[in-house]
Design a protein around this motif. Structure first.
Motif, PDB file in Angstrom:
ATOM      1  N   SER A  84       0.828  -1.216   0.000  1.00 17.60           N
ATOM      2  CA  SER A  84       0.000   0.000   0.000  1.00 17.60           C
ATOM      3  C   SER A  84       0.856   1.256   0.000  1.00 17.60           C
ATOM      4  N   LEU A  85       1.834   1.266  -0.880  1.00 11.94           N
ATOM      5  CA  LEU A  85       2.781   2.388  -0.913  1.00 11.94           C
ATOM      6  C   LEU A  85       2.105   3.671  -1.374  1.00 11.94           C
ATOM      7  N   THR A  86       2.574   4.770  -0.823  1.00 15.02           N
ATOM      8  CA  THR A  86       2.089   6.104  -1.176  1.00 15.02           C
ATOM      9  C   THR A  86       3.286   6.974  -1.554  1.00 15.02           C
ATOM     10  N   PRO A  87       3.051   8.099  -2.213  1.00 13.39           N
ATOM     11  CA  PRO A  87       4.170   8.987  -2.558  1.00 13.39           C
ATOM     12  C   PRO A  87       4.981   9.427  -1.335  1.00 13.39           C
ATOM     13  N   GLU A  88       4.354   9.451  -0.161  1.00 14.00           N
ATOM     14  CA  GLU A  88       5.080   9.835   1.057  1.00 14.00           C
ATOM     15  C   GLU A  88       6.126   8.802   1.458  1.00 14.00           C
ATOM     16  N   ASP A  89       6.076   7.639   0.880  1.00 11.42           N
ATOM     17  CA  ASP A  89       7.087   6.606   1.156  1.00 11.42           C
ATOM     18  C   ASP A  89       8.321   6.756   0.261  1.00 11.42           C
ATOM     19  N   THR A  90       8.282   7.685  -0.662  1.00  8.96           N
ATOM     20  CA  THR A  90       9.425   7.902  -1.551  1.00  8.96           C
ATOM     21  C   THR A  90      10.636   8.369  -0.746  1.00  8.96           C
ATOM     22  N   ALA A  91      11.728   7.638  -0.890  1.00 10.62           N
ATOM     23  CA  ALA A  91      12.946   7.938  -0.117  1.00 10.62           C
ATOM     24  C   ALA A  91      14.040   6.973  -0.548  1.00 10.62           C
ATOM     25  N   VAL A  92      15.237   7.247  -0.052  1.00  4.84           N
ATOM     26  CA  VAL A  92      16.308   6.257  -0.121  1.00  4.84           C
ATOM     27  C   VAL A  92      16.229   5.428   1.155  1.00  4.84           C
ATOM     28  N   TYR A  93      16.191   4.126   0.988  1.00  8.99           N
ATOM     29  CA  TYR A  93      16.071   3.210   2.121  1.00  8.99           C
ATOM     30  C   TYR A  93      17.420   2.570   2.411  1.00  8.99           C
ATOM     31  N   TYR A  94      17.781   2.579   3.700  1.00  9.62           N
ATOM     32  CA  TYR A  94      19.060   2.042   4.146  1.00  9.62           C
ATOM     33  C   TYR A  94      18.829   0.929   5.166  1.00  9.62           C
ATOM     34  N   CYS A  95      19.560  -0.140   5.023  1.00  6.78           N
ATOM     35  CA  CYS A  95      19.518  -1.153   6.074  1.00  6.78           C
ATOM     36  C   CYS A  95      20.694  -0.922   7.031  1.00  6.78           C
ATOM     37  N   HIS A  96      20.516  -1.356   8.245  1.00  5.71           N
ATOM     38  CA  HIS A  96      21.522  -1.185   9.297  1.00  5.71           C
ATOM     39  C   HIS A  96      21.532  -2.433  10.161  1.00  5.71           C
ATOM     40  N   PHE A  97      22.720  -2.892  10.489  1.00  8.03           N
ATOM     41  CA  PHE A  97      22.885  -3.982  11.444  1.00  8.03           C
ATOM     42  C   PHE A  97      23.632  -3.442  12.661  1.00  8.03           C
ATOM     43  N   GLY A  98      23.092  -3.636  13.841  1.00  2.00           N
ATOM     44  CA  GLY A  98      23.856  -3.455  15.055  1.00  2.00           C
ATOM     45  C   GLY A  98      24.420  -4.817  15.416  1.00  2.00           C
ATOM     46  N   ALA A  99      25.743  -4.928  15.477  1.00  2.00           N
ATOM     47  CA  ALA A  99      26.334  -6.262  15.569  1.00  2.00           C
ATOM     48  C   ALA A  99      27.621  -6.225  16.392  1.00  2.00           C
ATOM     49  N   ARG A 100      28.161  -7.404  16.588  1.00  2.00           N
ATOM     50  CA  ARG A 100      29.505  -7.567  17.150  1.00  2.00           C
ATOM     51  C   ARG A 100      30.351  -8.298  16.117  1.00  2.00           C
ATOM     52  N   ASN A 101      31.554  -7.775  15.883  1.00  2.00           N
ATOM     53  CA  ASN A 101      32.426  -8.397  14.904  1.00  2.00           C
ATOM     54  C   ASN A 101      33.139  -9.597  15.511  1.00  2.00           C
ATOM     55  N   LEU A 102      34.047 -10.173  14.761  1.00  2.00           N
ATOM     56  CA  LEU A 102      34.716 -11.395  15.225  1.00  2.00           C
ATOM     57  C   LEU A 102      35.608 -11.145  16.431  1.00  2.00           C
ATOM     58  N   LEU A 103      35.917  -9.874  16.711  1.00  4.67           N
ATOM     59  CA  LEU A 103      36.662  -9.513  17.921  1.00  4.67           C
ATOM     60  C   LEU A 103      35.715  -9.191  19.070  1.00  4.67           C
ATOM     61  N   ARG A 104      34.434  -9.444  18.869  1.00  6.46           N
ATOM     62  CA  ARG A 104      33.369  -9.227  19.864  1.00  6.46           C
ATOM     63  C   ARG A 104      33.142  -7.739  20.127  1.00  6.46           C
ATOM     64  N   ARG A 105      33.593  -6.886  19.238  1.00  8.59           N
ATOM     65  CA  ARG A 105      33.400  -5.460  19.435  1.00  8.59           C
ATOM     66  C   ARG A 105      32.132  -5.003  18.728  1.00  8.59           C
ATOM     67  N   PRO A 106      31.410  -4.054  19.340  1.00 13.15           N
ATOM     68  CA  PRO A 106      30.187  -3.558  18.687  1.00 13.15           C
ATOM     69  C   PRO A 106      30.509  -2.754  17.431  1.00 13.15           C
ATOM     70  N   VAL A 107      29.747  -2.979  16.413  1.00 10.79           N
ATOM     71  CA  VAL A 107      29.964  -2.328  15.123  1.00 10.79           C
ATOM     72  C   VAL A 107      28.609  -1.989  14.506  1.00 10.79           C
ATOM     73  N   ASP A 108      28.553  -0.872  13.823  1.00 11.51           N
ATOM     74  CA  ASP A 108      27.378  -0.515  13.029  1.00 11.51           C
ATOM     75  C   ASP A 108      27.708  -0.717  11.558  1.00 11.51           C
ATOM     76  N   TYR A 109      26.883  -1.511  10.912  1.00 12.11           N
ATOM     77  CA  TYR A 109      27.035  -1.734   9.481  1.00 12.11           C
ATOM     78  C   TYR A 109      25.858  -1.091   8.750  1.00 12.11           C
ATOM     79  N   TRP A 110      26.149  -0.433   7.630  1.00 14.63           N
ATOM     80  CA  TRP A 110      25.117   0.226   6.836  1.00 14.63           C
ATOM     81  C   TRP A 110      25.161  -0.244   5.390  1.00 14.63           C
ATOM     82  N   GLY A 111      23.975  -0.347   4.812  1.00 14.62           N
ATOM     83  CA  GLY A 111      23.895  -0.605   3.388  1.00 14.62           C
ATOM     84  C   GLY A 111      24.130   0.678   2.604  1.00 14.62           C
ATOM     85  N   GLN A 112      24.238   0.522   1.294  1.00  6.10           N
ATOM     86  CA  GLN A 112      24.556   1.659   0.430  1.00  6.10           C
ATOM     87  C   GLN A 112      23.326   2.492   0.098  1.00  6.10           C
ATOM     88  N   GLY A 113      22.159   1.989   0.401  1.00  5.68           N
ATOM     89  CA  GLY A 113      20.923   2.701   0.116  1.00  5.68           C
ATOM     90  C   GLY A 113      20.310   2.244  -1.196  1.00  5.68           C
TER      91      GLY A 113
END
Length: 120
Positions: A84-113
């Motif tokens: 049920s998309l509307t013109p108000e949904d027009t945008a660049v959409y980005y995905c994001h992961f809040g994660a821990r890397n292999l060193l167990r450190r917190p990292v933010d990963y982002w998609g390119q949009g």
């Protein structure tokens, strides 16, 4: 190196549907949240949908009942089904992961949009 690869954006008419995908390449120790954000021209980036490690979900009021976030744990892929998309949904959409890397450190990963355009 971990990358988030998005796909599924495009041009759709009002009332139509799209399904966005975001897949992680590379190794991640753990993911505690997966999100979709969007940014329209001249506006700030806003959170659209969130899926936590415990499988709870949250949605922006503007998309409740129309958008659904889901994931495939086996492939570290998150989806956003948009109906049920509307013109108000027009945008660049980005995905994001809040994660821990292999060193167990917190990292933010982002998609390119990925661009979503809804025509009236």
């Amino acid at each position: 190196q971990v990358q988030l690869l998005e796909s599924g954006g495009g041009l759709v008419q009002t009332g139509g549907s799209l399904r966005l995908s975001c897949a992680a390449s590379g190794s991640i120790f753990s993911i505690y949240e997966m999100d979709w954000y969007r940014q329209a021209p001249g506006k700030q980036r806003e959170l659209v949908a969130r899926l936590t490690g415990g499988d709870s979900t949250n949605y922006a009021d503007s998309v409740k009942g129309r958008f659904t976030i889901s994931r495939d744990k086996a492939t570290n892929t998150v989806y956003l089904q948009m109906n049920s998309l509307t013109p108000e949904d027009t945008a660049v959409y980005y995905c994001h992961f809040g994660a821990r890397n292999l060193l167990r450190r917190p990292v933010d990963y982002w998609g390119q949009g990925t661009q979503v355009t809804v025509s009236s």
